[in-house]
Design a protein around this motif. Structure first.
Motif, PDB file in Angstrom:
ATOM      1  N   ARG A 111       0.793  -1.136   0.088  1.00 30.63           N
ATOM      2  CA  ARG A 111       0.042  -0.034  -0.048  1.00 30.63           C
ATOM      3  C   ARG A 111       0.998   1.172  -0.037  1.00 30.63           C
ATOM      4  O   ARG A 111       1.804   1.206   0.772  1.00 30.63           O
ATOM      5  CB  ARG A 111      -1.000   0.132   1.235  1.00 30.63           C
ATOM      6  N   GLY A 112       0.714   2.017  -0.754  1.00 26.31           N
ATOM      7  CA  GLY A 112       1.276   3.389  -0.774  1.00 26.31           C
ATOM      8  C   GLY A 112       2.787   3.465  -1.264  1.00 26.31           C
ATOM      9  O   GLY A 112       3.228   4.347  -1.465  1.00 26.31           O
ATOM     10  N   GLU A 113       3.177   2.166  -1.865  1.00 28.41           N
ATOM     11  CA  GLU A 113       4.538   2.011  -2.603  1.00 28.41           C
ATOM     12  C   GLU A 113       4.502   2.409  -3.973  1.00 28.41           C
ATOM     13  O   GLU A 113       3.642   2.278  -4.489  1.00 28.41           O
ATOM     14  CB  GLU A 113       4.889   0.562  -2.543  1.00 28.41           C
ATOM     15  N   VAL A 114       5.621   3.071  -4.161  1.00 30.18           N
ATOM     16  CA  VAL A 114       5.784   3.242  -5.765  1.00 30.18           C
ATOM     17  C   VAL A 114       6.879   2.096  -6.137  1.00 30.18           C
ATOM     18  O   VAL A 114       7.969   1.979  -5.640  1.00 30.18           O
ATOM     19  CB  VAL A 114       6.536   4.784  -5.974  1.00 30.18           C
ATOM     20  N   LEU A 115       6.460   1.143  -6.890  1.00 31.17           N
ATOM     21  CA  LEU A 115       7.230   0.111  -7.431  1.00 31.17           C
ATOM     22  C   LEU A 115       7.484   0.299  -8.991  1.00 31.17           C
ATOM     23  O   LEU A 115       6.845   0.597  -9.775  1.00 31.17           O
ATOM     24  CB  LEU A 115       6.519  -1.207  -7.313  1.00 31.17           C
ATOM     25  N   ALA A 116       8.933   0.273  -9.238  1.00 30.33           N
ATOM     26  CA  ALA A 116       9.318   0.389 -10.529  1.00 30.33           C
ATOM     27  C   ALA A 116       9.292  -0.849 -11.318  1.00 30.33           C
ATOM     28  O   ALA A 116      10.086  -1.709 -10.608  1.00 30.33           O
ATOM     29  CB  ALA A 116      10.454   1.411 -10.865  1.00 30.33           C
ATOM     30  N   LEU A 117       9.146  -0.878 -12.484  1.00 33.28           N
ATOM     31  CA  LEU A 117       9.249  -1.825 -13.325  1.00 33.28           C
ATOM     32  C   LEU A 117      10.058  -1.791 -14.513  1.00 33.28           C
ATOM     33  O   LEU A 117       9.932  -0.675 -15.156  1.00 33.28           O
ATOM     34  CB  LEU A 117       7.899  -2.495 -13.814  1.00 33.28           C
ATOM     35  N   VAL A 118      11.313  -2.191 -14.584  1.00 34.94           N
ATOM     36  CA  VAL A 118      12.141  -2.315 -15.585  1.00 34.94           C
ATOM     37  C   VAL A 118      12.726  -3.123 -16.251  1.00 34.94           C
ATOM     38  O   VAL A 118      12.151  -4.531 -15.859  1.00 34.94           O
ATOM     39  CB  VAL A 118      13.397  -1.122 -15.319  1.00 34.94           C
ATOM     40  N   GLY A 119      13.026  -3.021 -17.578  1.00 39.57           N
ATOM     41  CA  GLY A 119      13.443  -4.228 -18.321  1.00 39.57           C
ATOM     42  C   GLY A 119      13.659  -3.846 -19.707  1.00 39.57           C
ATOM     43  O   GLY A 119      13.274  -2.884 -20.354  1.00 39.57           O
ATOM     44  N   GLU A 120      14.361  -4.604 -20.319  1.00 39.64           N
ATOM     45  CA  GLU A 120      14.871  -4.208 -21.993  1.00 39.64           C
ATOM     46  C   GLU A 120      13.267  -4.167 -22.846  1.00 39.64           C
ATOM     47  O   GLU A 120      12.335  -4.521 -22.373  1.00 39.64           O
ATOM     48  CB  GLU A 120      15.551  -5.281 -22.643  1.00 39.64           C
ATOM     49  N   ASN A 121      13.482  -3.528 -23.784  1.00 38.80           N
ATOM     50  CA  ASN A 121      12.414  -3.491 -24.769  1.00 38.80           C
ATOM     51  C   ASN A 121      11.892  -5.055 -25.077  1.00 38.80           C
ATOM     52  O   ASN A 121      12.771  -6.060 -25.653  1.00 38.80           O
ATOM     53  CB  ASN A 121      12.684  -3.004 -26.201  1.00 38.80           C
ATOM     54  N   GLY A 122      10.755  -5.301 -24.994  1.00 37.38           N
ATOM     55  CA  GLY A 122      10.064  -6.584 -25.193  1.00 37.38           C
ATOM     56  C   GLY A 122      10.315  -7.643 -23.926  1.00 37.38           C
ATOM     57  O   GLY A 122      10.056  -8.735 -23.874  1.00 37.38           O
ATOM     58  N   ALA A 123      10.546  -7.171 -22.742  1.00 36.47           N
ATOM     59  CA  ALA A 123      10.856  -7.888 -21.761  1.00 36.47           C
ATOM     60  C   ALA A 123       9.461  -8.434 -21.042  1.00 36.47           C
ATOM     61  O   ALA A 123       9.578  -9.365 -20.142  1.00 36.47           O
ATOM     62  CB  ALA A 123      11.724  -7.231 -20.474  1.00 36.47           C
ATOM     63  N   GLY A 124       8.529  -7.827 -21.393  1.00 38.09           N
ATOM     64  CA  GLY A 124       7.194  -8.124 -20.581  1.00 38.09           C
ATOM     65  C   GLY A 124       6.342  -6.991 -20.120  1.00 38.09           C
ATOM     66  O   GLY A 124       5.387  -7.332 -19.314  1.00 38.09           O
ATOM     67  N   LYS A 125       7.058  -6.069 -19.855  1.00 33.38           N
ATOM     68  CA  LYS A 125       6.482  -5.078 -18.783  1.00 33.38           C
ATOM     69  C   LYS A 125       4.869  -4.639 -19.131  1.00 33.38           C
ATOM     70  O   LYS A 125       4.088  -4.734 -18.390  1.00 33.38           O
ATOM     71  CB  LYS A 125       7.213  -3.685 -18.750  1.00 33.38           C
ATOM     72  N   SER A 126       4.777  -4.263 -20.291  1.00 36.04           N
ATOM     73  CA  SER A 126       3.306  -3.682 -20.904  1.00 36.04           C
ATOM     74  C   SER A 126       2.504  -4.907 -20.850  1.00 36.04           C
ATOM     75  O   SER A 126       1.200  -4.682 -20.428  1.00 36.04           O
ATOM     76  CB  SER A 126       3.528  -2.928 -22.362  1.00 36.04           C
ATOM     77  N   THR A 127       3.029  -5.953 -21.168  1.00 30.44           N
ATOM     78  CA  THR A 127       2.047  -7.317 -21.080  1.00 30.44           C
ATOM     79  C   THR A 127       1.552  -7.384 -19.695  1.00 30.44           C
ATOM     80  O   THR A 127       0.338  -7.392 -19.603  1.00 30.44           O
ATOM     81  CB  THR A 127       2.558  -8.370 -21.496  1.00 30.44           C
ATOM     82  N   MET A 128       2.382  -7.119 -18.468  1.00 30.55           N
ATOM     83  CA  MET A 128       1.703  -7.403 -17.198  1.00 30.55           C
ATOM     84  C   MET A 128       0.905  -6.435 -16.912  1.00 30.55           C
ATOM     85  O   MET A 128      -0.226  -6.540 -16.373  1.00 30.55           O
ATOM     86  CB  MET A 128       3.292  -7.221 -16.379  1.00 30.55           C
ATOM     87  N   MET A 129       1.123  -5.099 -17.299  1.00 25.02           N
ATOM     88  CA  MET A 129       0.346  -4.018 -16.760  1.00 25.02           C
ATOM     89  C   MET A 129      -0.836  -4.232 -17.806  1.00 25.02           C
ATOM     90  O   MET A 129      -2.003  -3.935 -17.227  1.00 25.02           O
ATOM     91  CB  MET A 129       0.916  -2.813 -17.262  1.00 25.02           C
ATOM     92  N   LYS A 130      -1.008  -4.795 -18.782  1.00 26.71           N
ATOM     93  CA  LYS A 130      -2.293  -4.755 -19.463  1.00 26.71           C
ATOM     94  C   LYS A 130      -3.215  -6.007 -19.010  1.00 26.71           C
ATOM     95  O   LYS A 130      -4.371  -5.883 -19.120  1.00 26.71           O
ATOM     96  CB  LYS A 130      -1.793  -5.282 -21.099  1.00 26.71           C
ATOM     97  N   ILE A 131      -2.406  -6.977 -18.430  1.00 26.27           N
ATOM     98  CA  ILE A 131      -3.166  -7.970 -17.739  1.00 26.27           C
ATOM     99  C   ILE A 131      -4.079  -7.539 -16.536  1.00 26.27           C
ATOM    100  O   ILE A 131      -5.161  -7.626 -16.233  1.00 26.27           O
ATOM    101  CB  ILE A 131      -2.162  -8.936 -17.374  1.00 26.27           C
ATOM    102  N   LEU A 132      -2.994  -6.499 -15.859  1.00 31.74           N
ATOM    103  CA  LEU A 132      -3.856  -6.137 -14.635  1.00 31.74           C
ATOM    104  C   LEU A 132      -4.823  -5.147 -15.093  1.00 31.74           C
ATOM    105  O   LEU A 132      -5.792  -4.873 -14.269  1.00 31.74           O
ATOM    106  CB  LEU A 132      -2.603  -5.280 -13.859  1.00 31.74           C
TER     107      LEU A 132
END
Ligand SMILES: Nc1ncnc2c1ncn2[C@@H]1O[C@H](COP(=O)(O)OP(=O)(O)OP(=O)(O)O)[C@@H](O)[C@H]1O
Ligand SMILES: [Mg+2]
Length: 530
Positions: free
Chosen positions: A58-79
């Protein structure tokens, strides 16, 4: 030293693996707003996410990093309910949930600021912010209550420091402002979890600071944020914790005190990046490109004179809205200039359309890849071949397929575009890899004058270094290069000459060897001059 780094990496990896096990077995739960347990998602030919687990406090700022194509947007889109998952569990407030649709995600209090702008550009700002949730009035609540809609919107806009009218039409606003509208839209649902997928890629430094303030405020109110960015300096500034993805798998986690650029890069690419910028090219004495009394549409009072020598990289710097894109568009003939002349190698060029510009040896790599750069529902190889189809890639009106394939393979290798096959649709690529296709498309034309508008927007650190190297190589062959860039490190790192703009006017030229960041900012903001 090397051993130290190795053991640090091992520690982080072991800690992460243990945490993963605990999460999966349900041992860890507690005060988490969100838990992701072993989620996987595949697309044809690619495992975008494989068994990834993470938690968000709660109240945390979590950064998600990784190379292009690592799966970051996919995870966000699932959520956010855009994609459904293949396997795994998602828990909100300790309860297992099936998200499945954007509406459900909104009801659960999850908001996503998309990587690619997701707005209707023919609607007003207010119409976009409250799309589908407009306040109603009248008999059976049939009519939109425009007054309330505009007032509610003005409140949300205030939060992000945007001073634009709620009734302004979106398409008439600069891209940075549109990005802030997208952010306002996410904030308007009063979410518990707000996810930002590269929100700052078209924001100015000032707007970025404003956004960080919004994020800190949200965090204080107990709202949790997930923040994706390739700008690692920003990540360090804003994140409480960092999770790194690599090839769809969790590669490591860094606690606040462990966050630094090198540690992130190591977990992202599995190696150190030697040198981001290297200036080995020599600038010729001969002017290759010259603009004389050049007048950008609607900027009649500010004629521009500019010279670019062979092998010179000139960087246009300035705040969002400074008029850099307008200048590039006018040079390239997208918008008809109001006056002045363009000379290439001493000859005057009569350029009134992009076709004439291409004929004169120019190419423009545009800022907005979806609008101007890429046909998203076309194959990658055909996208790359597009500018050359009428010319060197066809014979007697027929496309030479072998040449197209050879070109696509060469460019994919050159720019290290991560794909499954060159005949897949461009829209199935990750954001950064789409940007690389746009670059490939235009670089394949072998220009003498190369114009680039924010060429590394959304590109990961490793690929950025490759693109700088590529510009370096092109400069070495004598190409004149004009780049618009908002990233200060990039401006200072790659430029042979910096040209600063403010509100359509050139406010000064600087030598990167002798100037400081403050000098650029001063010229970009000097309101007395503008
Ligand atoms: N709709 C889709 N169809 C097919 N493949 C997809 C689709 N969306 C994503 N992928 C693939 O899934 C992988 C992960 O993509 P994703 O967009 O999640 O990466 P990312 O980490 O957000 O990268 P970037 O930093 O470039 O935005 C990539 O290989 C991508 O090509
Ligand atoms: Mg992405």
């Amino acid at each position: 030293m090397v051993e130290d780094k190795k053991s640090m990496k091992m520690d982080v990896e072991t800690e992460c693996a243990l945490e993963q096990e605990d999460i999966k077995s349900g041992k860890r739960s507690g005060d988490y707003i969100l838990e992701i347990r072993g989620i996987s998602k595949s697309f044809p030919g690619v495992h975008a996410l494989s068994n990834v687990s993470l938690q968000l406090k709660r109240g945390e700022v979590l950064a998600l990093v990784g190379e292009n194509g690592a799966g970051k947007s996919t995870m966000m889109k699932i959520l956010a309910g855009v994609y459904t998952l293949d396997a795994g569990d998602i828990l909100i407030d300790g309860e297992s949930v099936i998200i499945g649709s954007v509406e459900r995600a909104t009801n659960l209090g999850i908001a996503l600021v998309h990587q690619e702008l997701n707005l209707c550009d023919n609607l007003t700002v207010a119409g976009n912010v409250f799309l589908g949730r407009e306040p109603k009035k009248g008999l059976f609540n049939k009519f939109v209550d425009t007054e309330r809609l505009n007032n509610d919107t003005a409140e949300v806009l205030k939060k992000v420091g945007l001073s634009v009218s709620p009734s302004a039409i979106l398409r008439e606003l600069p891209i940075g402002t549109q990005q802030l509208v997208e952010i306002s839209k996410a904030l308007s649902i009063n979410a518990k979890i707000v996810m930002f997928d590269e929100p700052t890629s078209s924001l100015s430094e000032h707007e970025t600071e404003q956004l960080f303030k919004v994020i800190r405020d949200l965090s204080k109110q107990g709202v949790s944020c997930i923040y994706i960015s390739h700008r690692l300096g920003e990540v360090k500034e804003v994140a409480d914790r960092v999770v790194v993805l690599r090839d769809g798998k969790l590669s490591g986690c860094l606690e606040k005190h462990e966050i630094n650029r090198d540690a992130m890069i190591r977990l992202m690419v599995g190696r150190d990046i030697e040198k981001m910028y290297q200036k080995n090219h020599t600038v010729s004495d001969k002017v290759r490109v010259e603009l004389k009394d050049f007048i950008v549409p609607k900027r009649a009072s500010y004629p521009i004179d500019l010279t670019i020598k062979g092998g010179e990289i000139v960087v246009l710097s300035g705040l969002v809205g400074a008029g850099r894109t307008e200048l590039l568009h006018a040079i390239f003939g997208i918008d008809k200039r109001w006056g002045g002349k363009i000379f290439i190698d001493g000859s005057e060029m009569h350029i009134n359309t992009p076709a004439e510009a291409i004929k004169a040896g120019m190419v423009l790599v545009p800022e907005d890849r979806k609008l101007n750069g890429l046909v998203v529902n076309m194959e990658i190889d055909n996208n790359i071949a597009l500018p050359g189809l009428k010319d060197h890639l066809s014979k007697n009106g027929f496309i030479n397929r072998d040449k197209v394939d050879e070109l696509a393979d060469r460019m994919v290798k050159l720019l290290d575009i991560r794909l499954y096959m060159t005949s897949q649709l461009a829209e199935s690529l990750s954001g950064g890899n789409q940007q690389k296709v746009v670059l490939a498309k235009w670089l394949s034309m072998d220009p003498v004058f190369l114009l680039l508008d924010e060429p590394t927007r959304g590109i990961d650190v490793g690929a950025k270094a490759e693109i700088y190297k590529l510009l370096e190589d092109l400069a070495q062959t004598g190409v004149a290069i004009l780049v618009a860039s908002s990233e200060m490190q990039e401006v200072l790192g790659i430029a042979d000459k910096i040209v600063v703009m403010c509100e359509g006017r050139v406010t000064g030229e600087l030598d990167p060897l002798t100037c400081e960041e403050e000098d650029v900012i001063k010229l970009a903001t000097e309101s007395a001059v503008c």
